[in-house]
Design a protein around this motif. Structure first.
Motif, short mmCIF file in Angstrom:
data_model
loop_
_atom_site.label_atom_id
_atom_site.label_comp_id
_atom_site.label_asym_id
_atom_site.label_seq_id
_atom_site.Cartn_x
_atom_site.Cartn_y
_atom_site.Cartn_z
N ALA A 180 64.41 3.68 25.77
CA ALA A 180 65.46 2.80 26.31
C ALA A 180 64.84 1.62 27.06
O ALA A 180 65.29 0.47 26.92
N GLY A 181 63.81 1.89 27.85
CA GLY A 181 63.16 0.81 28.57
C GLY A 181 62.47 -0.18 27.65
O GLY A 181 62.47 -1.39 27.92
N ARG A 182 61.93 0.33 26.56
CA ARG A 182 61.17 -0.52 25.64
C ARG A 182 62.07 -1.37 24.76
O ARG A 182 61.77 -2.56 24.52
N ILE A 183 63.18 -0.82 24.24
CA ILE A 183 63.96 -1.56 23.24
C ILE A 183 65.38 -1.89 23.69
O ILE A 183 66.05 -2.70 23.05
N LEU A 196 64.08 9.35 36.68
CA LEU A 196 64.29 8.88 35.31
C LEU A 196 64.56 7.37 35.29
O LEU A 196 64.08 6.66 34.40
N ILE A 197 65.33 6.90 36.25
CA ILE A 197 65.58 5.45 36.32
C ILE A 197 64.25 4.72 36.55
O ILE A 197 64.02 3.65 35.99
N GLY A 198 63.36 5.33 37.33
CA GLY A 198 62.04 4.75 37.51
C GLY A 198 61.25 4.69 36.21
O GLY A 198 60.55 3.71 35.94
N VAL A 199 61.36 5.75 35.39
CA VAL A 199 60.70 5.74 34.07
C VAL A 199 61.24 4.59 33.23
O VAL A 199 60.47 3.88 32.57
N PHE A 200 62.55 4.40 33.25
CA PHE A 200 63.16 3.29 32.51
C PHE A 200 62.60 1.95 33.00
O PHE A 200 62.20 1.09 32.19
N LYS A 201 62.56 1.76 34.29
CA LYS A 201 62.08 0.49 34.85
C LYS A 201 60.61 0.25 34.49
O LYS A 201 60.22 -0.87 34.13
N SER A 203 59.03 1.33 31.94
CA SER A 203 58.80 1.26 30.49
C SER A 203 59.32 -0.04 29.88
O SER A 203 59.41 -0.15 28.65
N GLY A 204 59.66 -0.99 30.71
CA GLY A 204 60.13 -2.28 30.20
C GLY A 204 61.51 -2.64 30.68
O GLY A 204 62.03 -3.71 30.34
N GLY A 205 62.12 -1.78 31.51
CA GLY A 205 63.48 -2.03 31.94
C GLY A 205 63.61 -2.57 33.35
O GLY A 205 64.68 -2.46 33.96
N ALA A 206 62.55 -3.16 33.88
CA ALA A 206 62.53 -3.56 35.29
C ALA A 206 63.69 -4.47 35.66
O ALA A 206 64.26 -4.37 36.75
N ASP A 207 64.06 -5.39 34.77
CA ASP A 207 65.11 -6.36 35.09
C ASP A 207 66.39 -6.09 34.30
O ASP A 207 67.24 -6.97 34.18
N LYS A 208 66.51 -4.88 33.78
CA LYS A 208 67.67 -4.55 32.94
C LYS A 208 68.65 -3.66 33.69
O LYS A 208 68.24 -2.85 34.52
#
Length: 317
Positions: A180-183, A196-201, A203-208
């Motif tokens: 999810a963070g990547r794509i 888990l939200i940290g994993v998302f951030k 993995s590419g989701g920092a500003d999402k």
């Protein structure tokens, strides 16, 4: 600033009830809408499963609120090319106020065409390719795609919104959350899990954006509310991968009989205690969720919206 939306449950309410709830949600001050996409309800006590795309079309004429699917599986039951067309039309109907939330699905809904149910890793590979297909088609060009899992030949979507449809990806474990963070253009979850939200951030989701859904059972009688919550949504207490692997509503009925009533009481704010309902939502905000969507399990819909309008939403804001 975080926003509070309303979660339309296609597993529990028919299409006209969902439209009525959406209107009530807008009048009560909810800012956005989530809507689930199921072929089956989780169990027979919930008892509904209207076709989500038909309901979204009606929502576009009934309210001005943005809508997110939470979530659509574009890999088995509906081919990603058809999902791409449905999402593009929904975005046009909603004047761009539409987010396509997607996930790797559950056997409950996706086995109905007799497709095999592969491992999590394969399902995530399929989801990634499906998202690629959807984004290609949303460019408005003619597409021929010959992938590992999907074939598209000479396809073009003509009815498109002015801007590409954002695609948010759900994840309930590290593997899916990293994808999810990547794509994804955003993240969808139902768990107030800061890790888990940290994993998302990371993995590419920092500003999402991060969206999450939760359910309460508002009723003047707290014991009655708990009875309703446990009977209709006891499946939420099932452990592990059962939610992804059980194939039939009656299998969930059997399995949720093992979920203690006390477990539901701990997980769901039941009754009319404003502080309890506020606290359930606060857990998500404190975990880092940007948009929290709340669903009413009980049958006193009018009481729920009145209480949230007058007491709960003001307390959260």
């Amino acid at each position: 600033m975080a926003s509070i939306g309303y979660f339309l449950s296609c597993e529990q309410f028919g299409p006209k009830e969902l439209i009525d709830q959406a209107k009530r949600a807008e009048a009560a001050g909810f800012e956005k809408l989530w809507i689930s996409d199921h072929f089956h309800p989780w169990n027979d006590e919930q008892g509904q499963s209207p076709f989500v795309w038909g309901v979204i079309g009606a929502l576009s004429e009934a309210t001005s609120l943005p809508v997110t699917t939470a979530v659509t599986c574009p890999t088995f039951r509906i081919h990603p090319a058809i999902t791409a067309q449905a999402a593009a039309t929904a975005a046009c109907q909603l004047d761009g106020r539409f987010v396509l939330g997607v996930g790797s699905g559950e056997a409950l809904n996706e086995h109905v065409l007799a497709d095999p149910w592969p491992s999590v890793g394969v399902r995530l590979e399929m989801l990634e390719e499906a998202i690629d297909v959807i984004r290609l088609l949303h460019r408005g060009e003619e597409v021929s795609h010959h992938g590992t899992y999907y074939e598209v030949q000479d396809a073009r979507i003509y009815t498109l919104p002015a801007e590409p449809v954002p695609i948010y990806v759900s994840g309930f474990g590290p593997q899916a959350t990293r994808l999810a963070g990547r794509i994804g253009d955003g993240y969808v979850t139902t768990i107030p899990d800061a890790d888990l939200i940290g994993v998302f951030k990371e993995s590419g989701g920092a500003d999402k954006p991060v969206q999450a859904g939760t359910k309460v059972c508002w009723d003047r009688d707290a014991e009655r509310a708990l009875d309703i919550a446990h009977r209709t949504w006891g499946n939420q207490g099932l452990p592990g991968q059962l939610a992804q692997t059980l194939p039939r509503p009656r299998d969930f009925m059997d399995a949720q009989a093992l979920v203690p009533r006390e477990s539901t009481a701990r997980a769901v704010a039941c009754g009319d205690d404003v502080d309890a309902q506020v606290a359930q939502v606060r857990a998500y905000l404190d975990a880092g969720v940007d948009e929290v969507y709340v669903s009413q399990m009980g049958d006193d819909v009018e009481g729920f919206f009145a209480a949230w309008d007058e007491d709960v939403l003001p307390a959260l804001r």
